[in-house]
Design an enzyme around this catalytic site. Structure first.
Site, PDB file in Angstrom:
ATOM      1  CB  CYS A  13     -39.230 141.544  40.748  1.00 23.43           C
ATOM      2  SG  CYS A  13     -39.655 140.475  39.355  1.00 23.43           S
ATOM      3  NE  ARG A  73     -38.190 144.577  38.409  1.00 22.40           N
ATOM      4  CZ  ARG A  73     -38.753 145.563  39.097  1.00 22.40           C
ATOM      5  NH1 ARG A  73     -38.058 146.651  39.368  1.00 22.40           N
ATOM      6  NH2 ARG A  73     -40.000 145.458  39.532  1.00 22.40           N
TER       7      ARG A  73
END
Length: 300
Positions: free
Chosen positions: A262, A267
């Protein structure tokens, strides 16, 4: 002592590693001293993971938890993980060995996922994540404690070679090789606007994304802390099929090596953990993500 019915804890039959995603009801029973299904085999540690959240932890936290800050596992300027030596020292100081059971949660569960990935990289065999994190614990009306966490005894050694799973972490050079080889897939766990290069999502990172990556989705545009493509409204994980199907549309599947990234790792760590829960065999996180890639000149 009472036993907790596994049906009441809502373990996930769609996950190969279903024991590693725990519910607030299961954790509440465990912390209360009740007998539970899929109980830890031996000693267990519970950590709230946050970023600059020690004061909030002391105001209220899950009983029995200690606090761990992501600033202790990441370092500037790129917010990649700390050195292996520093990570090992941190785990030993917190009483964590390879055979410990470590249960994690966060007010933002992406922080907990960041540590979960690094624990698996280190070689901790039994890593568990509270589904929905602290907000779901609170929504369930479960009890909270106040004050600092009690001191814990340090572990004398990790018990196995460290790190036990270096394959779970990918470098920039390895990502370039993955893209050049064509056998694996690089999955961008970012919003559509980030993936299209329309926005950065961060004040300190340029807009853009890695050429050749596939879009693995994340959350709402403009919110780098959102994983709404993966979560129900209460923050719990969507059914595995609801995650795998959109991935498959972009060529991301268990039959090929998959590296998730990410902006800086949070994430991507959540996507990695979910793929790990599903039993995917060849997965990793590109720790540097778009931030490191954007700062690294291409090879001559």
């Amino acid at each position: 002592m009472i036993a907790v019915d596994i049906a009441a804890t809502d373990f996930r039959p769609d996950l190969v590693r279903w024991r590693q995603l725990v519910t607030p009801a299961w954790l509440a029973a465990l912390t209360a001293g009740a007998r539970v299904e899929a109980a830890p085999a031996a000693a267990w540690r519970l950590f709230e993971v946050g970023c600059g959240g020690a004061a909030l932890f002391e105001q209220a936290h899950i009983p029995g938890a200690a606090y761990l800050d992501t600033c202790d596992i990441e370092q500037q300027p790129l917010w990649n993980k700390v050195s292996d030596q520093a990570l090992l020292a941190l785990l030993l100081a917190r009483g964590v060995r390879h055979d410990s059971t470590v249960i994690l949660y966060g007010r933002n569960n992406l922080a907990a996922a960041r540590l979960a990935h690094l624990l698996l990289y280190a070689g901790v065999a039994d890593v568990r994540l509270l589904d929905g994190g602290y907000p779901r614990w609170q929504a369930g009306g479960h009890p909270c404690a106040r004050g600092p966490a009690p001191a814990c005894a340090a572990a004398p050694d990790f018990g196995v070679a460290f790190p036990a799973h270096p394959e779970y972490l990918a470098s920039t050079a390895q990502v370039r090789a993955l893209l050049d080889g064509g056998d694996g897939v690089l999955a961008s766990i970012r919003t559509r606007a980030e993936f299209m290069g329309q926005v950065s999502g961060y004040s300190y990172i340029a807009a853009g994304d890695i050429p050749g990556a596939r879009w693995g989705r994340a959350g709402e545009d403009g919110d780098v802390n959102s994983m709404s493509a993966y979560h129900r409204a209460d923050g719990s994980l969507k059914p595995a099929a609801d995650i795998v199907a959109p991935w498959a549309e972009h060529g991301i599947g268990p039959g090929r090596p998959a590296t998730f990234y990410c902006g800086t790792g949070w994430r991507a760590s959540m996507a990695f953990f979910y793929a790990w829960l599903m039993g995917w065999p060849e997965i990793s996180v590109y720790d540097g993500g778009w931030f490191e890639w954007s700062q690294t000149p291409p090879p001559a």
